[in-house]
Design an enzyme around this catalytic site. Sequence first.
Site, short mmCIF file in Angstrom:
data_model
loop_
_atom_site.label_atom_id
_atom_site.label_comp_id
_atom_site.label_asym_id
_atom_site.label_seq_id
_atom_site.Cartn_x
_atom_site.Cartn_y
_atom_site.Cartn_z
N GLN A 1 -15.27 4.26 -6.89
CA GLN A 1 -15.30 3.37 -6.39
C GLN A 1 -13.63 3.56 -6.09
O GLN A 1 -12.82 2.11 -5.16
CB GLN A 1 -15.63 1.97 -7.56
CG GLN A 1 -16.70 1.62 -7.69
CD GLN A 1 -17.31 0.60 -8.39
OE1 GLN A 1 -17.38 -0.30 -8.60
NE2 GLN A 1 -17.17 1.40 -9.86
N HIS B 1 -15.62 2.86 -1.84
CA HIS B 1 -14.38 2.14 -1.46
C HIS B 1 -13.30 2.84 0.16
O HIS B 1 -12.16 1.94 0.10
CB HIS B 1 -14.05 0.96 -2.48
CG HIS B 1 -14.54 0.32 -3.03
ND1 HIS B 1 -14.05 -0.78 -4.33
CD2 HIS B 1 -15.86 -0.24 -2.44
CE1 HIS B 1 -16.19 -0.75 -4.21
NE2 HIS B 1 -16.64 -0.70 -3.95
N TYR C 1 0.85 -1.34 0.16
CA TYR C 1 0.05 -0.15 -0.02
C TYR C 1 0.99 1.17 -0.08
O TYR C 1 0.74 2.20 -0.17
CB TYR C 1 -1.13 -0.25 1.68
CG TYR C 1 -2.07 -0.94 1.07
CD1 TYR C 1 -2.26 -1.42 0.78
CD2 TYR C 1 -2.93 0.34 0.47
CE1 TYR C 1 -3.67 -3.18 0.79
CE2 TYR C 1 -4.26 -1.29 -0.68
CZ TYR C 1 -4.49 -2.64 0.05
OH TYR C 1 -5.70 -3.25 -0.22
N ASP D 1 -8.13 6.38 -4.95
CA ASP D 1 -6.88 7.04 -5.11
C ASP D 1 -7.34 8.47 -5.23
O ASP D 1 -9.13 8.79 -4.76
CB ASP D 1 -6.43 6.99 -6.65
CG ASP D 1 -7.57 7.09 -7.53
OD1 ASP D 1 -7.38 6.74 -8.99
OD2 ASP D 1 -8.23 8.77 -7.57
N PRO E 1 -14.60 1.55 -22.61
CA PRO E 1 -14.03 1.46 -24.07
C PRO E 1 -13.72 -0.33 -24.23
O PRO E 1 -13.87 -0.68 -25.76
CB PRO E 1 -12.08 0.98 -24.26
CG PRO E 1 -11.70 1.04 -22.83
CD PRO E 1 -13.28 1.82 -21.71
N ALA F 1 -11.88 7.46 -21.35
CA ALA F 1 -12.63 8.06 -20.72
C ALA F 1 -12.04 9.82 -20.94
O ALA F 1 -12.53 10.73 -20.58
CB ALA F 1 -12.81 7.98 -19.30
N CYS G 1 -6.05 2.31 13.06
CA CYS G 1 -5.09 1.09 14.03
C CYS G 1 -5.98 -0.47 13.42
O CYS G 1 -7.45 -0.05 13.59
CB CYS G 1 -5.36 1.72 15.11
SG CYS G 1 -4.81 -0.12 16.18
P1 OAD Z 1 -11.52 -2.86 -12.94
O1 OAD Z 1 -10.36 -3.12 -13.44
O2 OAD Z 1 -12.55 -4.07 -12.37
O3 OAD Z 1 -12.57 -2.38 -14.54
C1 OAD Z 1 -11.78 -0.95 -14.63
C2 OAD Z 1 -12.95 -0.57 -16.11
O4 OAD Z 1 -12.08 0.32 -16.90
C3 OAD Z 1 -12.60 -1.90 -17.29
O5 OAD Z 1 -14.24 -2.41 -17.57
C4 OAD Z 1 -12.08 -1.05 -18.40
O6 OAD Z 1 -12.87 -1.82 -19.58
C5 OAD Z 1 -12.54 0.26 -18.13
N1 OAD Z 1 -10.94 0.72 -18.69
C6 OAD Z 1 -9.93 0.76 -18.44
N2 OAD Z 1 -9.65 2.01 -19.27
C7 OAD Z 1 -10.08 2.35 -19.37
C8 OAD Z 1 -10.23 4.09 -20.07
N3 OAD Z 1 -8.88 4.64 -20.59
N4 OAD Z 1 -11.50 4.61 -19.93
C9 OAD Z 1 -12.34 3.63 -19.69
N5 OAD Z 1 -12.47 3.51 -18.75
C10 OAD Z 1 -11.59 2.52 -18.93
O7 OAD Z 1 -12.21 -1.55 -11.93
P2 OAD Z 1 -13.27 -1.30 -11.17
O8 OAD Z 1 -14.57 -1.40 -12.10
O9 OAD Z 1 -13.12 -0.05 -10.67
O10 OAD Z 1 -12.76 -3.02 -5.16
O11 OAD Z 1 -13.12 -2.12 -9.74
C11 OAD Z 1 -14.32 -2.14 -8.94
C12 OAD Z 1 -13.30 -2.54 -7.47
O12 OAD Z 1 -13.29 -4.46 -7.89
C13 OAD Z 1 -12.69 -1.59 -6.85
O13 OAD Z 1 -13.09 -0.19 -6.25
C14 OAD Z 1 -12.22 -2.67 -6.09
C15 OAD Z 1 -11.97 -4.01 -6.49
O14 OAD Z 1 -12.37 -5.14 -6.53
C16 OAD Z 1 -11.85 -2.92 -3.32
O15 OAD Z 1 -11.06 -2.10 -3.63
C17 OAD Z 1 -12.97 -2.83 -2.43
#
Ligand code: OAD
Length: 266
Positions: free
Chosen positions: A104, A122, A68, A107, A234, A251, A130
């Site tokens: 979600q 999240h 982390y 950062d 995409p 995006a 702690c």
């Molecule tokens: P993911 O990594 O699951 O999905 C990322 C998405 O972004 C995918 O559908 C890609 O196609 C898309 N993507 C990639 N590049 C992109 C771009 N330049 N513009 C737009 N989209 C793009 O990430 P999350 O959906 O955020 O939870 O994952 C959800 C949660 O799963 C996270 O918050 C985390 C993980 O478990 C926790 O940490 C609790």
Amino acid sequence: MFNFDETVLERLQTAKKIVFFSGAGISAESGVPTFRDDLSGLWAQYDPMQLATPEAFRRQPALVWGWYLWRRQRVRAAQPNAAHLALAQWQAAAGADRVICLTQNVDDLHERAGCSEVLHLHGNLFSSLCAECGQSVDEAALPKAHQTRAVDVEFDPNGQEITPPACRACGGHIRPGVIWFGEALDSQVLDRSFELSATCDVLIAIGTSGVVQPAAALPSIAREAGAYVMQINPQETPLDAVAHSNIRASAAQALPELYKHVHKGQ
Ligand code: OAD
């Protein structure tokens, strides 16, 4: 480059409340890897269940804390991209009560782009607490070697082991303030997210794979409540079936263009 459907523009121009619901994809063009993207997938290096769980932290606190700290350093070195900036510009133009940033992501790139009142479903990568007594700890109160601003500290890109600092109150290990797999989300943040999704006029899901519950339910809640739902990604995701319109683009390309078209002449 983009010919947005007139319905899309009209819905966005007349909306009184727009929820931007972002996932890791919005930070991809800032160089922060997403979770499931094959190319740069952060998880490609590790099995998520190895690191982002309370059990993993109990079993290997130094590996998890070191990873982390490296993630913090990496986000600090990243810059908000055009998508984060367009969202912040939209909020500045309409007001934080009418344009809501619900993410979600852990950062702080939305905040650094200028967004206010960002809701983190999240948790937040830069908060610490702690693991035993729950007392929160500001990064500035951590020992210098654990502060990612400490430029003299370089963390091994493969997640070197760094023993977490001890809590001043009880001596327990300090952990990152993020929601790990198997942990409950903050109920106030979740309730607020459900309420915003159920009362907005438009919800735009940006850069999320739409597979992690309960966050992934928000676009459906919005649609069932009568909102217009859009997706910018995409790739195809399960949200394709929920969204009224899908913009198959990155995006950082689509959001600034969408902002320009919606605010043309204003
Ligand atoms: P993911 O990594 O699951 O999905 C990322 C998405 O972004 C995918 O559908 C890609 O196609 C898309 N993507 C990639 N590049 C992109 C771009 N330049 N513009 C737009 N989209 C793009 O990430 P999350 O959906 O955020 O939870 O994952 C959800 C949660 O799963 C996270 O918050 C985390 C993980 O478990 C926790 O940490 C609790």
